[in-house]
Design a protein around this motif. Structure first.
Motif, mmCIF file in Angstrom:
data_model
loop_
_atom_site.group_PDB
_atom_site.id
_atom_site.type_symbol
_atom_site.label_atom_id
_atom_site.label_comp_id
_atom_site.label_asym_id
_atom_site.label_seq_id
_atom_site.Cartn_x
_atom_site.Cartn_y
_atom_site.Cartn_z
ATOM 1 N N ARG A 1 6.863 -2.726 7.004
ATOM 2 C CA ARG A 1 5.527 -2.160 7.178
ATOM 3 C C ARG A 1 5.518 -0.640 7.057
ATOM 4 O O ARG A 1 4.629 -0.069 6.426
ATOM 5 C CB ARG A 1 4.933 -2.608 8.518
ATOM 6 C CG ARG A 1 4.450 -4.042 8.488
ATOM 7 C CD ARG A 1 3.867 -4.486 9.803
ATOM 8 N NE ARG A 1 4.911 -4.745 10.781
ATOM 9 C CZ ARG A 1 4.710 -5.359 11.953
ATOM 10 N NH1 ARG A 1 3.487 -5.762 12.279
ATOM 11 N NH2 ARG A 1 5.709 -5.575 12.785
ATOM 12 N N ARG B 1 3.540 1.769 4.328
ATOM 13 C CA ARG B 1 2.649 2.877 4.696
ATOM 14 C C ARG B 1 3.065 4.170 4.009
ATOM 15 O O ARG B 1 2.215 4.935 3.539
ATOM 16 C CB ARG B 1 2.630 3.051 6.219
ATOM 17 C CG ARG B 1 1.857 1.953 6.948
ATOM 18 C CD ARG B 1 1.605 2.335 8.401
ATOM 19 N NE ARG B 1 2.831 2.296 9.189
ATOM 20 C CZ ARG B 1 3.278 1.230 9.860
ATOM 21 N NH1 ARG B 1 2.589 0.091 9.817
ATOM 22 N NH2 ARG B 1 4.393 1.284 10.554
ATOM 23 N N ALA C 1 1.887 3.995 0.458
ATOM 24 C CA ALA C 1 0.435 4.175 0.378
ATOM 25 C C ALA C 1 0.053 5.636 0.566
ATOM 26 O O ALA C 1 -0.786 6.174 -0.173
ATOM 27 C CB ALA C 1 -0.257 3.304 1.426
ATOM 28 N N GLU C 2 0.663 6.286 1.534
ATOM 29 C CA GLU C 2 0.337 7.682 1.816
ATOM 30 C C GLU C 2 0.715 8.605 0.670
ATOM 31 O O GLU C 2 0.069 9.648 0.469
ATOM 32 C CB GLU C 2 1.046 8.121 3.101
ATOM 33 C CG GLU C 2 0.472 7.484 4.357
ATOM 34 C CD GLU C 2 1.375 7.606 5.564
ATOM 35 O OE1 GLU C 2 1.011 7.049 6.627
ATOM 36 O OE2 GLU C 2 2.461 8.239 5.464
ATOM 37 N N ARG D 1 0.097 -6.667 3.685
ATOM 38 C CA ARG D 1 -1.181 -6.878 4.369
ATOM 39 C C ARG D 1 -1.105 -6.398 5.808
ATOM 40 O O ARG D 1 -2.062 -5.812 6.330
ATOM 41 C CB ARG D 1 -1.574 -8.351 4.322
ATOM 42 C CG ARG D 1 -1.894 -8.869 2.938
ATOM 43 C CD ARG D 1 -2.347 -10.320 2.955
ATOM 44 N NE ARG D 1 -3.687 -10.463 3.526
ATOM 45 C CZ ARG D 1 -4.428 -11.560 3.381
ATOM 46 N NH1 ARG D 1 -3.959 -12.594 2.695
ATOM 47 N NH2 ARG D 1 -5.620 -11.624 3.914
ATOM 48 N N ALA D 2 0.021 -6.640 6.470
ATOM 49 C CA ALA D 2 0.183 -6.192 7.852
ATOM 50 C C ALA D 2 0.131 -4.674 7.960
ATOM 51 O O ALA D 2 -0.284 -4.125 8.985
ATOM 52 C CB ALA D 2 1.508 -6.710 8.417
ATOM 53 N N ALA D 3 0.555 -3.998 6.882
ATOM 54 C CA ALA D 3 0.482 -2.529 6.844
ATOM 55 C C ALA D 3 -0.851 -2.045 6.292
ATOM 56 O O ALA D 3 -1.041 -0.840 6.115
ATOM 57 C CB ALA D 3 1.621 -1.981 5.991
ATOM 58 N N ARG D 4 -1.771 -2.992 6.001
ATOM 59 C CA ARG D 4 -3.100 -2.687 5.465
ATOM 60 C C ARG D 4 -3.027 -1.961 4.123
ATOM 61 O O ARG D 4 -3.818 -1.055 3.839
ATOM 62 C CB ARG D 4 -3.934 -1.886 6.480
ATOM 63 C CG ARG D 4 -4.175 -2.647 7.782
ATOM 64 C CD ARG D 4 -5.070 -1.890 8.736
ATOM 65 N NE ARG D 4 -5.298 -2.687 9.953
ATOM 66 C CZ ARG D 4 -6.041 -2.284 10.976
ATOM 67 N NH1 ARG D 4 -6.628 -1.088 10.931
ATOM 68 N NH2 ARG D 4 -6.202 -3.047 12.037
ATOM 69 N N PHE D 5 -2.061 -2.372 3.315
ATOM 70 C CA PHE D 5 -1.964 -1.807 1.974
ATOM 71 C C PHE D 5 -3.117 -2.368 1.143
ATOM 72 O O PHE D 5 -3.342 -3.582 1.121
ATOM 73 C CB PHE D 5 -0.630 -2.166 1.321
ATOM 74 C CG PHE D 5 -0.254 -1.255 0.186
ATOM 75 C CD1 PHE D 5 0.606 -0.200 0.388
ATOM 76 C CD2 PHE D 5 -0.795 -1.437 -1.077
ATOM 77 C CE1 PHE D 5 0.936 0.660 -0.654
ATOM 78 C CE2 PHE D 5 -0.479 -0.590 -2.118
ATOM 79 C CZ PHE D 5 0.391 0.465 -1.908
ATOM 80 N N PRO D 6 -3.856 -1.525 0.451
ATOM 81 C CA PRO D 6 -5.047 -2.005 -0.268
ATOM 82 C C PRO D 6 -4.696 -2.909 -1.446
ATOM 83 O O PRO D 6 -3.829 -2.578 -2.266
ATOM 84 C CB PRO D 6 -5.725 -0.723 -0.741
ATOM 85 C CG PRO D 6 -4.651 0.315 -0.747
ATOM 86 C CD PRO D 6 -3.707 -0.058 0.351
ATOM 87 N N HIS E 1 -6.041 -11.949 -1.082
ATOM 88 C CA HIS E 1 -5.957 -10.538 -0.684
ATOM 89 C C HIS E 1 -6.606 -9.609 -1.712
ATOM 90 O O HIS E 1 -6.721 -8.420 -1.474
ATOM 91 C CB HIS E 1 -4.497 -10.133 -0.467
ATOM 92 C CG HIS E 1 -4.320 -8.770 0.122
ATOM 93 N ND1 HIS E 1 -4.942 -8.377 1.294
ATOM 94 C CD2 HIS E 1 -3.602 -7.685 -0.301
ATOM 95 C CE1 HIS E 1 -4.608 -7.117 1.571
ATOM 96 N NE2 HIS E 1 -3.798 -6.680 0.620
#
Length: 432
Positions: free
Chosen positions: A71, A75, A78-79, A96-101, A123
């Motif tokens: 996770r 992140r 993504a950042e 998904r758990a890391a809220r990656f788009p 997703h």
């Protein structure tokens, strides 16, 4: 050590023989978290993400999650503005758990299960790289009425990256992709275009792993652009995306070659532009998929010496508390690493040594041709650099040995990303 091609960017050698990464001494990591331990330099990861973004300013850089994914890593990616390549519902679950788009994700795999495909569709994964005719039919059946899945065809371009046979994927006769030479890739394009529920948005190829020959990537790029021109001529459409995959080589020992992102970007972008001009095509949106090239050098694995034997040929046989369960690559591919003592100074020169693992296999050898202090002894710590990619992700429980933790270091701080596995973890799955 500063400037070394195999250690993390923040690695520093201390006067007492210790090594720090991210401002954290490896001896302190071992004392606090035990061994073996995978140490990951967050700053190194982020610097390499930025280097690839600079190298492909008008394209897309998609991190290949199979190299290492958790996770926190998702992140970081993504950042830093990268996309993410996953190849299973499990990797997708971590993202998904890391809220990656989802709109910055793509899914690979030569044998994606219906569960994998449903997870990708649920997703909203932006692109799915199709690898067989069966997958095209399956996606047409699974596609929702509200949106057409966006597909890339994985093409086998017939380009040999001249790497190990086990990780060669750009030539015919192996399990990945649809052959350009046989016409299978062209047939896949026809089948997708014939399905109103599917949207062909581009082509994909991947030559393999640990490739250091930029010429191979350029040859593949030219063949892929020529195929785009054939699609235009036959069907009157020009798919807007071209994904040239990853597999960019990394040096695992000082002096070994690796690919510089800036050079790679200049040459690949130039080859695509030139080929498109020759075929009178608009330049596609280019995607590359570095995984190892982003995370390999960021990792260091710390082991503790358990025993030392003297072999008849004069070598030391230095056994450590890890091995092929946390690094299967030497056994799988003949991968070669370096190892060094950390935590104290050598007191009498060095000797030829083999760093061997604890597992019940004669092939459990981590470094067969190391140079270690002649006085190496049980209790010493050894560090093996360039272990960020395909170590944790390929780890096993052979001999029911729990898997090591992954620890992030940055600015003098250390935090667990993946905790050490316990015996209770092993027994939880044993339900018989």
């Amino acid at each position: 050590m500063t400037g070394s091609g195999v250690w993390p960017a923040t690695a520093r050698e201390r006067p007492d023989g210790d090594v720090s990464v991210g401002g954290v001494r490896l001896t302190a990591v071992a004392q606090r978290f035990g061994t073996p331990a995978h140490v990951l330099d967050e700053e190194d990861v982020r610097r390499r993400c930025r280097a690839f973004r600079r190298a492909f300013p008008d394209g897309e850089v998609a991190y290949a999650g199979k190299a290492f994914l958790c996770r926190a890593m998702a992140r970081w990616i993504a950042e830093e503005g990268l996309s993410l390549d996953v190849c299973s519902a499990g990797e997708l679950a971590v993202a998904r758990a890391a809220r990656f788009p989802g709109e910055r994700m793509l899914m690979h795999g030569n044998a994606k299960t219906p569960e994998d495909l449903r997870a990708a569709l649920d997703h909203g994964v932006d692109r799915i790289v199709v690898d067989s005719f069966h997958e095209i039919a399956r996606l047409a059946a699974l596609a929702p009425d509200t949106a057409r899945p966006r597909l890339l065809v994985r093409v086998t371009p017939g380009v040999d990256g001249r790497t190990h046979a086990a990780v060669t994927t750009g030539t015919d006769g192996q399990k990945f992709g649809l052959s350009l030479a046989s016409g299978a890739a062209a047939e896949a394009v026809r089948r997708i275009l014939a399905q109103r529920r599917l949207d062909l948005v581009g082509l994909h190829c991947h030559l393999g792993s640990q490739i250091t020959d930029v010429d191979a990537f350029e040859r593949a790029a030219r063949r892929m652009v020529a195929f785009l021109a054939r699609i235009r001529d036959e069907h009157g459409v020009v798919p807007p995306r071209l994904d040239l995959g990853g597999g960019f080589g990394v040096g695992y020992r000082d002096g070994e070659p690796g690919l510089d992102p800036a050079t790679l970007g200049d040459r690949l972008r130039g080859a695509v532009r030139e080929a498109c001009a020759g075929h009178r095509l608009p330049a596609p949106l280019l995607t590359v998929e570095p995984g190892r090239a982003i995370v390999a050098r960021a990792g260091v694995t710390v082991y503790r010496v358990v025993s030392v034997k003297h072999a008849p040929d004069g070598r030391l046989l230095v056994a450590v508390d890890g091995g092929m369960s946390d690094n299967p690559r030497p056994g799988l591919y003949g991968a070669r690493y370096e190892a060094r003592l950390v935590g104290r100074r050598c007191l009498g020169g060095d000797r030829a040594a083999a760093v061997v693992g604890r597992h019940c296999e004669a092939g459990d050898v981590l470094v067969g041709d190391a140079r270690l202090p002649a006085d190496v002894r049980p209790g010493d710590l050894l560090a093996v650099p360039c272990t960020g990619a395909y170590h944790h992700s390929m780890a096993s429980n052979y001999n029911l040995v729990p898997r090591p933790p992954v620890l992030a270091v940055r600015d003098g701080g250390v935090r667990p990303l993946v905790r050490r596995e316990t015996f209770d973890d092993l027994l939880t799955r044993d339900v018989g």
